[in-house]
Design an enzyme around this catalytic site. Structure first.
Site, mmCIF file in Angstrom:
data_model
loop_
_atom_site.group_PDB
_atom_site.id
_atom_site.type_symbol
_atom_site.label_atom_id
_atom_site.label_comp_id
_atom_site.label_asym_id
_atom_site.label_seq_id
_atom_site.Cartn_x
_atom_site.Cartn_y
_atom_site.Cartn_z
ATOM 1 C CG ASP A 480 1.750 -28.124 -10.420
ATOM 2 O OD1 ASP A 480 1.921 -28.048 -11.652
ATOM 3 O OD2 ASP A 480 2.400 -28.896 -9.695
ATOM 4 C CG ASP A 550 7.980 -32.041 -12.864
ATOM 5 O OD1 ASP A 550 8.062 -31.114 -12.037
ATOM 6 O OD2 ASP A 550 6.892 -32.566 -13.183
HETATM 7 C C1 GLA Z 1 3.925 -31.360 -10.780
HETATM 8 C C2 GLA Z 1 5.068 -30.436 -10.405
HETATM 9 C C3 GLA Z 1 5.904 -31.039 -9.317
HETATM 10 C C4 GLA Z 1 5.038 -31.353 -8.130
HETATM 11 C C5 GLA Z 1 3.916 -32.267 -8.547
HETATM 12 C C6 GLA Z 1 2.935 -32.487 -7.413
HETATM 13 O O1 GLA Z 1 4.346 -32.428 -11.510
HETATM 14 O O2 GLA Z 1 5.842 -30.125 -11.513
HETATM 15 O O3 GLA Z 1 6.948 -30.161 -8.955
HETATM 16 O O4 GLA Z 1 4.530 -30.166 -7.581
HETATM 17 O O5 GLA Z 1 3.181 -31.732 -9.633
HETATM 18 O O6 GLA Z 1 1.892 -33.322 -7.755
#
Ligand code: GLA
Length: 725
Positions: A480, A550
């Protein structure tokens, strides 16, 4: 041979499966661009360089005898700065005299089979040397001693040319590269629409189309990554182009940092397209003897519409970009803990997710953010990649054993390039994050960004990751990246190199990603950046799939997945069925089936009826996996054009099977839906698996199929499967 050189006329001709690209060495060694378009057999296109007989106000090289030729009016293959071409330019070098006049001319060339790698940067690869030929053109600015090599790789069986540039300082004094773009293409008209992918967090890669206008139109990023707001993709398409018809020139940059795509229509209505590293905030000091390598630009041409351009990108990326065993191996069906639990989990909760998921047919549990340091929310611990035993009692080993004992695989979340001010790593190394002197650093999600240009930083993160990944049975990693860069400076770089930091940061990220990928070749890495904030071909060469967004609401997802599909294949798009209740489970699954497919909800909360439905969906995932991920995509109804419905179709390469999905976003004004299929064999007969009815491919593509009775209400959807009779 895909590349030829006509000695007599000094013409280079680059032939892909469907396109020709032609340029010549002109007087005074100017490289003049002549043609890029549908494949032609001959190269008699020298007349194309004549643009107008208006040299007034357009100064020109005194060595050129042709009075109709001026740098500004001519189609040039690659241009410089301050020497008579006033259009957006791909190259500017500030020399030791302090000026940035740059003028590169042809010196020599070589043609060879295969494709070179780009040191430090990811690029497309060949499976066999016979797939492509490469042309290297050496150009030079005699005053600065800058030798600029233009590299063209031409694919013989795909409509693809890649381009990149190497700059070498052959003088005895340093100079500064102010601007270096990877590609530059001059078009004789401006009769094009430009397609690009804009967005924001929760709305990435939304397609927009606009007619070119006089002046410069541009998409770019200076966020340090390409970000959610614009993707490093653009296409110029003929004014009459649609999914099946017209010309489309697609461009995608294999790069994850600051980029710019600039398209200029000049006073004569001709168009220049350039794409490369964003010059804003960029500078690179090149010492004598050093080389600088630009990222790779991918150019795809289609004269069968935008749909065929996308399918060509998909085939290319499936075959020549995605690396390692996950290119061909079936991806695991996973359940991710994030939307099910956020930071609120312990070992028992994760084991309960895994145990319920297993009963449904899911293969892997992914433990998302919150397992390390003392992280219970987003205010701490990034950089402390050791397990939080208060949460995971017995540690990671015991948790993974319990999950594996259920017959489930295990995956884990990391955000390797980040550091929380509240972390042991920050306390031990307060100068390891990107920052500049005498200025407060901005925080994003309570975190700073590690200085990835530093080897000591990368080694520390690699060692921490290695000690976890090498010890336990971890089969998937979500990588990430949750904020953009600010105050980008490095404590180690000398003052005169500080403008290099954005590019050095990305090179460092690639080095770390490559080390993890190569040390753990069986590990499946999924890229992510607050969803799809870093979705580009460079990342795809390390992370075969990327969390698309997301946004898991299936209706909102439609425009995101449609836009993403302009150049990225389905199996790169991370897509999950979440607990979002805007539609029933079925539609959530039908939309997620387009991508990698998985679940992101608490399986303990499913009703018996839901469980039955999830099992049915998983059966669909298994049944259609090869058809979707090996098939050709046809976009039937685009949700950015149609407010009510959206539809797409996958056709197997042998045209024996097709899968059509229709989603109703909002109850349409008219109930009637006659959907014309695409890409079938008109001569073949197909059985509609639901009704058992038999139709010819010609009928399905011309008369269509009547779906009026299905998917009429908001959020309803239908999946139709056709198999050769
Ligand atoms: C990001 C990702 C999510 C999740 C969060 C965790 O926003 O896109 O899918 O993994 O971080 O903090």
């Amino acid at each position: 041979m895909p590349i030829s050189y006509n000695e007599k006329n000094k013409i280079f001709k680059l032939d892909t499966s469907d396109s020709s690209y032609i340029f010549e060495i002109y007087e005074a060694n100017f490289l003049v661009h002549l043609y890029y378009g549908a494949k032609i057999p001959d190269d008699n296109v020298s007349n194309m360089k004549f643009r107008d007989n208006l040299p007034a106000f357009n100064p020109s090289d005194p060595d050129v005898m042709d009075i109709t030729f001026t740098a500004d009016l001519s189609p040039l293959e690659y241009s410089g700065e301050g020497a008579g071409d006033y259009r957006v330019s791909p190259l500017a070098i500030k020399n030791s005299d302090g000026n940035d006049v740059t003028d590169v001319r042809y010196v020599s060339h070589k043609i060879y089979d295969g494709k070179p790698e780009i040191p430090g940067l990811p690029s497309l690869y060949l499976n066999d040397i016979s797939e492509a030929q490469t042309l290297e053109i050496k150009t030079e600015d005699k005053t600065t001693g800058a030798v600029v090599t233009l590299i063209y790789t031409v694919f013989s069986n795909q409509p693809v040319i890649t381009r990149s540039v190497i700059i070498e300082n052959t003088s005895d004094k340093p100079f500064e590269i102010e601007r270096v773009f990877s590609t530059c293409v001059d078009y004789p008209t401006s009769e094009y629409k430009m397609l690009d992918l804009y967005g924001r967090w929760l709305k990435e890669r939304t397609l927009q189309t606009h007619k070119l206008i006089h002046g410069i139109q541009s998409v770019s990023s200076k966020r340090g990554v390409n970000g959610h707001c614009h993707n490093p993709f653009a296409a110029l398409v003929s004014l009459d182009a649609n999914e099946e018809y017209g010309e489309a020139y697609g461009y995608n940059l294999v790069y994850s940092g600051n980029y710019s795509i600039d398209v200029e229509v000049d006073s004569w209505g001709t168009t220049r397209f350039i794409m490369g590293i964003n010059p804003e905030g960029f500078g690179w000091k090149l010492d004598p003897g050093e080389k600088f390598y630009s990222p790779e630009a991918v150019m795809v041409y289609s004269n069968k519409g935008i749909g065929e351009m996308s399918r060509a990108f998909h085939r290319l990326y499936r075959k020549n970009l995605i690396c390692g065993e996950w290119r061909d191996k079936k991806r695991p069906l996973l359940i991710n803990s994030w939307e099910a639990a956020y930071f609120d989990f312990d070992d028992d909760k994760l084991v309960s997710f895994a145990s319920e998921a297993k009963k449904l047919g899911i293969e892997m549990l992914v433990m998302d953010d919150g397992w390390f340091g003392k992280r219970d929310d987003d205010t701490s611990s990034l950089g402390d990649w050791y397990v939080n035993e208060n949460k995971l009692k017995g540690g990671l080993g015991s948790l993974i054993e319990r999950i594996n004992a259920l017959g489930m695989k295990f995956g884990i979340w990391y955000e390797p390039e980040m550091i929380s001010p509240d972390s042991d790593l920050f306390r031990a190394h307060p100068d390891w994050y990107l920052h500049v002197p005498n200025r407060k650093s901005s925080l994003g999600r309570h975190q700073y960004i590690l200085d990835m240009s530093r080897k000591d930083v990368r080694d520390n993160i690699f060692d921490q990751m290695y000690s976890v990944l090498s010890k336990y049975n971890i089969e998937y990693l979500k990588w990430d990246f949750n904020r953009n860069l600010t105050e980008a400076g490095s404590a180690l770089l000398p003052k005169e190199n500080q403008k290099e930091i954005f590019h050095r940061f990305i090179l460092g990220t690639y080095e770390l990603l490559g080390r993890i990928r190569d040390t753990f070749p069986k590990l499946l890495i999924e890229g992510c950046s607050g969803g799809g904030g870093r979705f580009d071909p460079a990342m795809l060469s390390f992370t075969p799939q990327i969390w698309c967004s997301d946004e898991t609401d299936p209706i909102e997802r439609l425009t995101i997945q449609f836009g993403t599909s302009l150049c990225y294949p389905d199996l790169t798009m991370g897509a999950h069925v979440s607990a979002c209740d805007r539609t029933g489970l079925e539609t959530r699954a039908n939309v997620a089936l387009w991508g990698t497919f998985g679940y992101e909800l608490d399986p303990n909360k499913l009703t018996d009826e839901d469980r039955k439905e999830v099992k049915r969906e998983i059966a669909c995932f298994n049944k259609y996996y090869d058809l979707i991920h090996g098939g050709d995509l046809y976009r039937l109804i685009n949700p950015t054009d149609n407010l009510f419905r959206c539809a797409w179709e996958f056709v197997s390469p042998d045209k024996k099977e097709a899968l059509v999905t229709v989603v109703t976003m909002r109850r349409p004004e008219s109930r009637v839906l006659i959907l014309k299929l695409k890409g079938l064999d008109p001569e073949k007969y197909y059985i509609d698996e639901d009704s058992g009815e038999k139709y010819s491919g010609a009928l399905l593509m011309n008369a269509g199929i009547n779906l009026t009775e299905t998917a009429f209400r908001d959020g309803e959807s239908v999946l139709k499967h056709f198999i050769e009779a």
